[in-house]
Design a protein around this motif. Structure first.
Motif, short mmCIF file in Angstrom:
data_model
loop_
_atom_site.label_atom_id
_atom_site.label_comp_id
_atom_site.label_asym_id
_atom_site.label_seq_id
_atom_site.Cartn_x
_atom_site.Cartn_y
_atom_site.Cartn_z
N VAL A 118 60.95 -27.41 50.90
CA VAL A 118 60.30 -26.30 51.38
C VAL A 118 59.33 -27.07 52.54
CG1 VAL A 118 58.52 -24.50 51.08
CG2 VAL A 118 60.06 -25.19 49.43
N ALA A 122 56.45 -20.06 52.45
CA ALA A 122 57.43 -19.37 51.82
C ALA A 122 56.81 -17.98 51.11
CB ALA A 122 57.91 -20.19 50.62
N GLY A 126 60.70 -15.06 49.96
CA GLY A 126 60.79 -16.42 50.37
C GLY A 126 60.21 -17.34 48.99
#
Length: 275
Positions: A118, A122, A126
């Motif tokens: 990542v 997010a 996500g």
């Protein structure tokens, strides 16, 4: 690269940093690195929002992971500044797939480990992609959140019941009820992030973690993963999805949802009516 196959020229030992994220028009790109399959979201203009093409690409990639005996692990990566901003509010995420369910991944029963790499945000769907993974490597600049309540929705891709399983209960409720974000430092302290790294290194470190896993006996890894995930997720998670979908169905008929979506599109504060 095709969203349905790996790059034939990079079967072994490829450099994902030089291949993924080139913006060649595919929604999901894949690359083999030894026994690890790198799966890259590639809709930078839409902040990697999940649309039908992303769903198809994730489903194809994860089917490949499961069906190819030469693949023992996978890494799911987003872009350099945004991992995934959630569901595409215009196109939607498309139909659930037979093997993966929502977005081709959310309801999937995997036998092989999946690591998230990542960088950046997010959010919403996500973050729920991360909750469908087994391990998380995150940049110090990564952020995590569930903004759904700010639109009149809920985190229906598993977030409402998976977040409380991997985070302290009050923290999970905080994210789900406030719509605010959590930074990577806090996520690491709380045990959600396995490796906290400098910006730009999430994929490399995730690949190192995958290599460590692939150095172990693959059948033993799969049996261990199955038992651990059964304990974490519970044996009746399908019932949780049913209840979540029922709650979402009620929200889809509210005036607040229409107002939340309109306010988002018009970039203004919503005027809630509570009905």
């Amino acid at each position: 690269m095709s969203e349905h196959s790996t790059d034939p020229g990079a079967e072994r030992g490829g450099d994902p940093s030089s291949t993924l994220g080139e913006g060649d028009g595919t929604a999901v790109q894949t690359l083999r690195v030894d026994r690890t399959l790198v799966i890259g979201l590639d809709r930078p203009a839409k902040r990697n929002a999940i649309n039908p093409a992303v769903t198809r690409g994730l489903d194809a990639a994860l089917n490949l992971l499961e069906d190819d005996d030469d693949l023992w692990c996978a890494v799911l990566a987003g872009g350099p500044t945004v991992f995934c901003a959630g569901a595409d509010l215009v196109e939607g995420v498309g139909e659930p797939t037979p093997r993966g369910g929502i977005a081709g991944i959310i309801e999937r029963r995997r036998t092989k480990p999946l690591i998230a790499a990542v960088e950046g945000a997010a959010l919403g769907g996500g973050l729920e992609l991360l909750l469908a993974c087994d391990l998380v490597v995150a940049s110090r600049e990564a952020t995590f959140g569930f903004p759904e309540v700010r639109r009149g929705l809920l985190a229906d891709f598993g977030g409402v019941f998976r977040a409380p399983r991997v985070l302290p209960a009050n923290v999970a409720r905080e994210l789900l009820l406030t719509g605010e974000t959590m930074d990577a430092d806090r996520a690491e302290r709380l045990g959600f992030v396995n490796r906290l790294v400098e910006p730009g290194l999430a994929l490399d470190v995730a690949l190192g973690l995958a290599a460590t896993i692939c150095g172990n006996a693959p059948v033993a890894v799969r049996e261990t993963l199955a038992l651990a995930n059964r304990e974490i997720n519970g044996a009746a998670e399908a019932d949780d999805f049913d209840r979540s979908h029922e709650a979402l169905g009620r929200l889809l008929h509210t005036e607040d949802l229409a107002e939340g979506v309109a306010a988002f599109r018009e970039r203004r504060s919503p005027q809630w009516r509570g009905r």
